[in-house]
Design a protein around this motif. Structure first.
Motif, PDB file in Angstrom:
ATOM      1  N   MET A  43       0.828  -1.199   0.000  1.00 20.74           N
ATOM      2  CA  MET A  43       0.000   0.000   0.000  1.00 20.74           C
ATOM      3  C   MET A  43       0.867   1.256   0.000  1.00 20.74           C
ATOM      4  N   CYS A  44       1.897   1.279   0.845  1.00 16.82           N
ATOM      5  CA  CYS A  44       2.777   2.446   0.906  1.00 16.82           C
ATOM      6  C   CYS A  44       3.506   2.661  -0.415  1.00 16.82           C
ATOM      7  N   ALA A  45       3.946   1.563  -1.032  1.00 14.77           N
ATOM      8  CA  ALA A  45       4.720   1.651  -2.271  1.00 14.77           C
ATOM      9  C   ALA A  45       3.858   1.990  -3.476  1.00 14.77           C
ATOM     10  N   SER A  46       2.538   1.868  -3.334  1.00 17.80           N
ATOM     11  CA  SER A  46       1.651   2.129  -4.469  1.00 17.80           C
ATOM     12  C   SER A  46       1.598   3.612  -4.832  1.00 17.80           C
ATOM     13  N   GLY A  47       1.894   4.468  -3.860  1.00 20.29           N
ATOM     14  CA  GLY A  47       1.769   5.899  -4.090  1.00 20.29           C
ATOM     15  C   GLY A  47       0.350   6.397  -3.959  1.00 20.29           C
ATOM     16  N   GLU A  48      -0.577   5.504  -3.581  1.00 17.82           N
ATOM     17  CA  GLU A  48      -1.988   5.867  -3.482  1.00 17.82           C
ATOM     18  C   GLU A  48      -2.526   5.717  -2.064  1.00 17.82           C
ATOM     19  N   SER A  49      -1.641   5.566  -1.085  1.00 20.46           N
ATOM     20  CA  SER A  49      -2.091   5.398   0.291  1.00 20.46           C
ATOM     21  C   SER A  49      -2.320   6.758   0.939  1.00 20.46           C
ATOM     22  N   TYR A  50      -2.922   6.724   2.136  1.00 23.40           N
ATOM     23  CA  TYR A  50      -3.168   7.974   2.860  1.00 23.40           C
ATOM     24  C   TYR A  50      -1.884   8.589   3.400  1.00 23.40           C
ATOM     25  N   PHE A  51      -0.751   7.874   3.262  1.00 28.46           N
ATOM     26  CA  PHE A  51       0.531   8.448   3.663  1.00 28.46           C
ATOM     27  C   PHE A  51       1.099   9.362   2.584  1.00 28.46           C
ATOM     28  N   ALA A  55       8.856   9.479  -1.379  1.00 23.76           N
ATOM     29  CA  ALA A  55       9.995   9.972  -2.140  1.00 23.76           C
ATOM     30  C   ALA A  55      10.824   8.776  -2.600  1.00 23.76           C
ATOM     31  N   THR A  56      11.181   8.769  -3.846  1.00 31.17           N
ATOM     32  CA  THR A  56      11.962   7.663  -4.403  1.00 31.17           C
ATOM     33  C   THR A  56      13.327   8.156  -4.871  1.00 31.17           C
ATOM     34  N   PRO A  57      14.315   7.257  -4.975  1.00 25.13           N
ATOM     35  CA  PRO A  57      14.239   5.844  -4.629  1.00 25.13           C
ATOM     36  C   PRO A  57      14.278   5.622  -3.112  1.00 25.13           C
ATOM     37  N   TYR A  58      13.630   4.552  -2.672  1.00 20.17           N
ATOM     38  CA  TYR A  58      13.715   4.173  -1.267  1.00 20.17           C
ATOM     39  C   TYR A  58      13.607   2.666  -1.146  1.00 20.17           C
ATOM     40  N   VAL A  59      14.036   2.149   0.014  1.00 16.25           N
ATOM     41  CA  VAL A  59      13.972   0.722   0.303  1.00 16.25           C
ATOM     42  C   VAL A  59      12.695   0.463   1.087  1.00 16.25           C
ATOM     43  N   PRO A  60      11.746  -0.327   0.545  1.00 13.64           N
ATOM     44  CA  PRO A  60      10.535  -0.633   1.310  1.00 13.64           C
ATOM     45  C   PRO A  60      10.810  -1.668   2.405  1.00 13.64           C
ATOM     46  N   GLY A  87       8.084   4.286   3.545  1.00 14.09           N
ATOM     47  CA  GLY A  87       6.859   4.493   2.788  1.00 14.09           C
ATOM     48  C   GLY A  87       5.839   5.329   3.514  1.00 14.09           C
ATOM     49  N   MET A  88       5.924   5.338   4.839  1.00 13.38           N
ATOM     50  CA  MET A  88       5.032   6.167   5.639  1.00 13.38           C
ATOM     51  C   MET A  88       5.708   7.493   6.005  1.00 13.38           C
ATOM     52  N   GLN A  89       7.021   7.412   6.188  1.00 17.13           N
ATOM     53  CA  GLN A  89       7.850   8.577   6.453  1.00 17.13           C
ATOM     54  C   GLN A  89       9.103   8.467   5.604  1.00 17.13           C
ATOM     55  N   PRO A  90       9.806   9.570   5.348  1.00 15.60           N
ATOM     56  CA  PRO A  90      11.027   9.487   4.554  1.00 15.60           C
ATOM     57  C   PRO A  90      12.044   8.545   5.204  1.00 15.60           C
ATOM     58  N   GLY A  91      12.742   7.790   4.385  1.00 16.29           N
ATOM     59  CA  GLY A  91      13.746   6.871   4.905  1.00 16.29           C
ATOM     60  C   GLY A  91      13.600   5.485   4.312  1.00 16.29           C
ATOM     61  N   ASP A  92      14.604   4.671   4.573  1.00 17.19           N
ATOM     62  CA  ASP A  92      14.643   3.321   4.016  1.00 17.19           C
ATOM     63  C   ASP A  92      14.164   2.282   5.020  1.00 17.19           C
ATOM     64  N   GLY A  93      13.719   1.124   4.480  1.00 17.44           N
ATOM     65  CA  GLY A  93      13.177   0.065   5.306  1.00 17.44           C
ATOM     66  C   GLY A  93      14.043  -1.167   5.377  1.00 17.44           C
ATOM     67  N   SER A  94      13.396  -2.302   5.607  1.00 10.73           N
ATOM     68  CA  SER A  94      14.083  -3.519   6.022  1.00 10.73           C
ATOM     69  C   SER A  94      14.546  -4.431   4.898  1.00 10.73           C
ATOM     70  N   CYS A  99      19.655  -1.793   8.042  1.00 14.27           N
ATOM     71  CA  CYS A  99      18.543  -0.870   8.238  1.00 14.27           C
ATOM     72  C   CYS A  99      18.787  -0.085   9.522  1.00 14.27           C
ATOM     73  N   ALA A 100      18.530   1.216   9.492  1.00 12.68           N
ATOM     74  CA  ALA A 100      18.659   2.074  10.674  1.00 12.68           C
ATOM     75  C   ALA A 100      17.270   2.483  11.149  1.00 12.68           C
ATOM     76  N   VAL A 101      17.000   2.281  12.439  1.00 13.78           N
ATOM     77  CA  VAL A 101      15.695   2.603  13.011  1.00 13.78           C
ATOM     78  C   VAL A 101      15.890   3.242  14.385  1.00 13.78           C
ATOM     79  N   PRO A 102      14.886   3.980  14.886  1.00 15.56           N
ATOM     80  CA  PRO A 102      15.002   4.557  16.226  1.00 15.56           C
ATOM     81  C   PRO A 102      15.200   3.476  17.280  1.00 15.56           C
ATOM     82  N   ASP A 103      15.974   3.800  18.309  1.00 15.62           N
ATOM     83  CA  ASP A 103      16.246   2.832  19.380  1.00 15.62           C
ATOM     84  C   ASP A 103      14.966   2.267  19.983  1.00 15.62           C
ATOM     85  N   ALA A 104      13.915   3.102  20.099  1.00 12.08           N
ATOM     86  CA  ALA A 104      12.670   2.672  20.735  1.00 12.08           C
ATOM     87  C   ALA A 104      11.927   1.619  19.924  1.00 12.08           C
ATOM     88  N   ASP A 105      12.289   1.467  18.645  1.00 11.44           N
ATOM     89  CA  ASP A 105      11.580   0.538  17.769  1.00 11.44           C
ATOM     90  C   ASP A 105      12.340  -0.764  17.562  1.00 11.44           C
TER      91      ASP A 105
END
Length: 320
Positions: A43-51, A55-60, A87-94, A99-105
């Motif tokens: 859904m996030c990668a479709s470009g049609e979600s509520y998010f 911004a591309t390129p990105y890692v989903p 896909g929900m916020q700028p940045g790359d995924g898993s 992959c870099a993520v906040p410590d709390a996550d």
């Protein structure tokens, strides 16, 4: 690093080179060992979600499993499950080597469950566990009905209901998915066949149900609502079948029943941490089960296309 890189929203990502994440304050860099693709990623990668359009390129990839490479809160080499917001916020995924993520996550994994299984369970496990334990407050001895029992949430929900003390666990699944729901531990699996009245009658043979876990909505949810016990609770956490369902006022009032909603976005990081830890602990002991397929990350374009086209109904996990 090698990664699945999405260049055009609505198109599958391709396997190629992408800049590796750098260490930064408050972030944990994970060397990824396994990462799933779930409907939210599509859904996030479709470009049609509520998010909005990412911004591309990105890692989903919104979640994964691996070991800590660098962190201010965890030691290097710690085995972890992690949440990403690609896909929900700028940045790359898993779906990459790192992959870099906040410590709390980031959640340490102590359970002896394979990385691929931990990745497959992930947020689907959190949703099923929290919807039953926190939202529905399933009590020992109650009868549970799990809709969509062949799906990821449904398979976890079947095992979770049993762990939480349900006396009987009945499931509804599409005919092709009945074996998965059975393998997950359901006492009875009712095939999703016929119209809503036929399904209502089929469920009535095993009713009434104190708790319904509903990740599908539509006719299955309508039929389930007609078979609730007194003070029964139906928790909806998805609409994979339809975004609409019909409920009878008299049926709900006569049973003093509750219709409840659930989303993982409503829980705290601590609740998420406790839920993923519980699910993985029970999975390691064989009490929660899910079927999944494992693929090398290099095959991401083909597997993603099959999943997006509805040709794959099993959870797909990628190994970098």
């Amino acid at each position: 690093m090698r990664a699945a890189v999405l260049h055009t929203p609505g198109q599958p990502p391709s396997y190629g080179e992408h800049p590796a994440p750098a260490s930064s304050p408050g972030a944990t860099v994970v060397r990824v060992s396994a990462a799933p693709v779930v409907p939210l990623d599509l859904m996030c990668a479709s470009g049609e979600s509520y998010f909005g359009v990412p911004a591309t390129p990105y890692v989903p990839g919104g979640q994964g499993v691996g070991v800590v490479e660098s962190s201010e809160s965890l030691g290097a080499g710690t085995r972890v499950w992690f949440l990403a917001t690609a896909g929900m916020q700028p940045g790359d995924g898993s779906l990459a080597e790192w992959c870099a993520v906040p410590d709390a996550d980031v959640v340490p994994i102590e359970a002896g469950v394979p990385d691929e299984m931990a990745a497959a369970l992930g947020l689907s496990g959190v949703a099923a566990w929290m919807a039953l334990s926190w939202r529905a407050r399933l009590q020992s001895g109650e009868r549970a009905l799990v809709l969509g029992g062949g799906g990821a949430v449904g398979q976890v929900g079947i095992g979770a209901a049993r762990v939480l003390g349900a006396s009987t666990v009945v499931s509804v699944a599409r005919p092709a998915s009945v074996p998965r729901a059975s393998a997950a531990g359901a006492d009875v699996v009712v095939p999703l066949e016929g119209d809503v009245n036929a399904l209502t009658s089929a469920l009535a043979e095993h009713a009434p149900f104190d708790v319904v876990l509903d990740p599908v909505f539509g006719d299955a949810s309508t039929a389930a609502s007609r078979n609730l016990a007194a003070f029964g609770r139906l928790v909806n956490l998805g609409g994979s079948s339809s975004d609409l369902a019909t409920y009878s006022s008299s049926a709900l009032r006569s049973r003093t029943a509750s219709l409840l909603g659930y989303t993982n976005n409503a829980i705290t990081p601590e609740q998420r941490r406790e839920a993923i830890t519980a699910v993985l602990t029970h999975a390691a002991a064989g009490r929660i089960r899910m079927q999944y397929d494992v693929h090398p990350l290099a095959e991401v374009e083909q597997v993603w296309s099959r999943f997006a086209g509805g040709e794959s109904s099993t959870r797909n996990v990628f190994v970098p």
